[in-house]
Motif scaffolding. Structure first.
Motif, short mmCIF file in Angstrom:
data_model
loop_
_atom_site.label_atom_id
_atom_site.label_comp_id
_atom_site.label_asym_id
_atom_site.label_seq_id
_atom_site.Cartn_x
_atom_site.Cartn_y
_atom_site.Cartn_z
N ALA A 82 -19.75 0.42 -54.03
CA ALA A 82 -20.04 0.89 -52.66
C ALA A 82 -19.47 2.29 -52.45
O ALA A 82 -20.12 3.16 -51.85
N GLU A 83 -18.28 2.53 -52.98
CA GLU A 83 -17.67 3.87 -52.88
C GLU A 83 -18.50 4.90 -53.62
O GLU A 83 -18.61 6.05 -53.20
N GLU A 86 -21.36 5.83 -51.38
CA GLU A 86 -20.87 6.64 -50.27
C GLU A 86 -20.57 8.07 -50.73
O GLU A 86 -20.88 9.03 -50.05
N ARG A 87 -19.99 8.19 -51.90
CA ARG A 87 -19.63 9.50 -52.45
C ARG A 87 -20.88 10.33 -52.76
O ARG A 87 -20.86 11.56 -52.68
N GLU A 89 -23.95 9.88 -51.26
CA GLU A 89 -24.95 9.72 -50.20
C GLU A 89 -25.71 11.03 -49.92
O GLU A 89 -26.94 11.05 -49.85
#
Length: 104
Positions: A82-83, A86-87, A89
């Motif tokens: 998930a990180e 997000e990183r 995106e």
């Protein structure tokens, strides 16, 4: 949690396949097509512009896709997928979104 892990692995697998397919597309088809369009530019100046419009973002997408696939695989192993999304995106939206919007 097992479903999440399988989902993350599937996303990483898909991105790896996309990266490999895009690399083949770029090296086997796009390179010769760009050379051909440049050679025919005198006879049809619109051809080079058309090829550039269709294929110009491909170089950036191929580069990003390979890097993103490798990071997704690492994120899958560490459980931090998930990180990873997000990183990346902004880059995802810029690369894939901009390419798609070109044809909308």
């Amino acid at each position: 949690m097992e479903g999440v892990i399988k989902g993350a692995a599937e996303i990483a697998d898909t991105e790896e396949r996309l990266s490999e397919d895009l690399d083949v597309l770029l090296n086997v088809f796009v390179g010769p097509l760009r050379a051909w369009a440049a050679q025919l530019a005198d006879a049809d100046p619109t051809l080079r512009d058309l090829v550039a419009k269709l294929l110009s973002p491909l170089d950036e997408i191929v580069l990003f896709s390979g890097e993103f696939a490798a990071e997704l695989r690492q994120a899958e192993r560490s459980g931090r997928w998930a990180e990873c999304f997000e990183r990346h995106e902004t880059a995802l939206a810029r690369c894939y979104g901009a390419y798609a919007l070109q044809y909308a």
